[in-house]
Scaffold this motif. Sequence first.
Motif, PDB file in Angstrom:
ATOM      1  N   PHE A   1       1.038  -1.034   0.040  1.00 23.86           N
ATOM      2  CA  PHE A   1       0.036   0.139  -0.011  1.00 23.86           C
ATOM      3  C   PHE A   1       0.794   1.278  -0.041  1.00 23.86           C
ATOM      4  O   PHE A   1       1.943   1.156   0.751  1.00 23.86           O
ATOM      5  CB  PHE A   1      -0.952  -0.018   1.122  1.00 23.86           C
ATOM      6  CG  PHE A   1      -1.840  -1.193   1.145  1.00 23.86           C
ATOM      7  CD1 PHE A   1      -2.775  -1.277   0.747  1.00 23.86           C
ATOM      8  CD2 PHE A   1      -1.352  -2.308   1.961  1.00 23.86           C
ATOM      9  CE1 PHE A   1      -3.765  -2.528   0.736  1.00 23.86           C
ATOM     10  CE2 PHE A   1      -2.091  -3.670   2.257  1.00 23.86           C
ATOM     11  CZ  PHE A   1      -3.252  -3.464   1.420  1.00 23.86           C
ATOM     12  N   GLU A   2       0.491   2.270  -1.023  1.00 21.67           N
ATOM     13  CA  GLU A   2       1.241   3.561  -0.977  1.00 21.67           C
ATOM     14  C   GLU A   2       1.553   4.161   0.160  1.00 21.67           C
ATOM     15  O   GLU A   2       2.447   4.438   0.744  1.00 21.67           O
ATOM     16  CB  GLU A   2       0.759   4.066  -2.238  1.00 21.67           C
ATOM     17  CG  GLU A   2       1.198   3.612  -3.535  1.00 21.67           C
ATOM     18  CD  GLU A   2       2.904   3.604  -4.045  1.00 21.67           C
ATOM     19  OE1 GLU A   2       3.338   4.832  -3.572  1.00 21.67           O
ATOM     20  OE2 GLU A   2       3.127   2.692  -4.329  1.00 21.67           O
ATOM     21  N   ILE A   3       0.496   4.789   0.806  1.00 22.74           N
ATOM     22  CA  ILE A   3       0.430   5.718   1.844  1.00 22.74           C
ATOM     23  C   ILE A   3      -0.385   5.170   3.067  1.00 22.74           C
ATOM     24  O   ILE A   3      -0.099   5.214   4.234  1.00 22.74           O
ATOM     25  CB  ILE A   3      -0.319   7.073   1.403  1.00 22.74           C
ATOM     26  CG1 ILE A   3       0.383   7.447   0.195  1.00 22.74           C
ATOM     27  CG2 ILE A   3      -0.396   7.895   2.496  1.00 22.74           C
ATOM     28  CD1 ILE A   3       1.802   8.469   0.721  1.00 22.74           C
ATOM     29  N   ASP A   4      -1.557   4.520   2.713  1.00 16.31           N
ATOM     30  CA  ASP A   4      -2.390   3.974   3.681  1.00 16.31           C
ATOM     31  C   ASP A   4      -1.983   2.534   4.413  1.00 16.31           C
ATOM     32  O   ASP A   4      -1.553   1.740   3.641  1.00 16.31           O
ATOM     33  CB  ASP A   4      -3.750   3.837   3.238  1.00 16.31           C
ATOM     34  CG  ASP A   4      -5.020   3.450   4.079  1.00 16.31           C
ATOM     35  OD1 ASP A   4      -4.777   3.996   5.483  1.00 16.31           O
ATOM     36  OD2 ASP A   4      -6.238   3.029   3.803  1.00 16.31           O
ATOM     37  N   SER A   5      -2.161   2.544   5.838  1.00 13.54           N
ATOM     38  CA  SER A   5      -2.060   1.218   6.283  1.00 13.54           C
ATOM     39  C   SER A   5      -3.312   0.768   7.009  1.00 13.54           C
ATOM     40  O   SER A   5      -3.771   0.865   8.023  1.00 13.54           O
ATOM     41  CB  SER A   5      -1.004   1.212   7.428  1.00 13.54           C
ATOM     42  OG  SER A   5       0.252   1.842   7.085  1.00 13.54           O
ATOM     43  N   PRO A   6      -4.302  -0.011   6.033  1.00 11.27           N
ATOM     44  CA  PRO A   6      -5.538  -0.229   6.482  1.00 11.27           C
ATOM     45  C   PRO A   6      -5.421  -1.080   7.808  1.00 11.27           C
ATOM     46  O   PRO A   6      -4.742  -2.000   7.845  1.00 11.27           O
ATOM     47  CB  PRO A   6      -6.091  -1.050   5.341  1.00 11.27           C
ATOM     48  CG  PRO A   6      -4.803  -1.420   4.445  1.00 11.27           C
ATOM     49  CD  PRO A   6      -3.639  -0.469   4.528  1.00 11.27           C
TER      50      PRO A   6
ATOM     51  N   TRP B   1       0.051  -3.661  12.302  1.00 12.79           N
ATOM     52  CA  TRP B   1       1.301  -2.999  11.593  1.00 12.79           C
ATOM     53  C   TRP B   1       2.574  -2.870  12.463  1.00 12.79           C
ATOM     54  O   TRP B   1       2.209  -2.556  13.721  1.00 12.79           O
ATOM     55  CB  TRP B   1       0.954  -1.693  10.955  1.00 12.79           C
ATOM     56  CG  TRP B   1      -0.140  -2.036   9.844  1.00 12.79           C
ATOM     57  CD1 TRP B   1      -1.207  -1.968   9.648  1.00 12.79           C
ATOM     58  CD2 TRP B   1       0.483  -2.363   8.473  1.00 12.79           C
ATOM     59  NE1 TRP B   1      -2.028  -2.104   8.589  1.00 12.79           N
ATOM     60  CE2 TRP B   1      -0.896  -2.430   7.750  1.00 12.79           C
ATOM     61  CE3 TRP B   1       1.384  -2.762   7.709  1.00 12.79           C
ATOM     62  CZ2 TRP B   1      -0.910  -2.700   6.418  1.00 12.79           C
ATOM     63  CZ3 TRP B   1       1.310  -3.001   6.326  1.00 12.79           C
ATOM     64  CH2 TRP B   1       0.419  -2.811   5.608  1.00 12.79           C
TER      65      TRP B   1
ATOM     66  N   GLN C   1       6.214   0.079   7.199  1.00  9.31           N
ATOM     67  CA  GLN C   1       5.850  -0.844   8.107  1.00  9.31           C
ATOM     68  C   GLN C   1       5.683  -2.216   7.381  1.00  9.31           C
ATOM     69  O   GLN C   1       5.330  -2.140   6.205  1.00  9.31           O
ATOM     70  CB  GLN C   1       4.397  -0.217   8.585  1.00  9.31           C
ATOM     71  CG  GLN C   1       4.370   1.180   9.222  1.00  9.31           C
ATOM     72  CD  GLN C   1       3.065   1.595   9.881  1.00  9.31           C
ATOM     73  OE1 GLN C   1       2.429   0.877  10.247  1.00  9.31           O
ATOM     74  NE2 GLN C   1       2.955   2.885   9.419  1.00  9.31           N
TER      75      GLN C   1
END
Length: 68
Positions: free
Chosen positions: A14-19, A43, A56
């Motif tokens: 994922f580029e920016i988000d850490s779902p 994470w 992460q």
Amino acid sequence: MVEKVGPDTWRFGFEIDSPGSVTVRALDAAGKTLAEKKVPLDWQRVGRTVGCGGPQTASPVTLRLSTP
């Protein structure tokens, strides 16, 4: 980002988000769902500091397919 890293293993990024969770689904060639699982992600920071951000990683997710 998706990368095949073995015969039955894939890595997702994922580029920016850490779902907080993901839904993993395996489909057959016709689009029929073979298996599906919603998994919470825990994470862990693997570089830099909390203040500066950085990469992460989360534990692997396993999706088992039953064979007919």
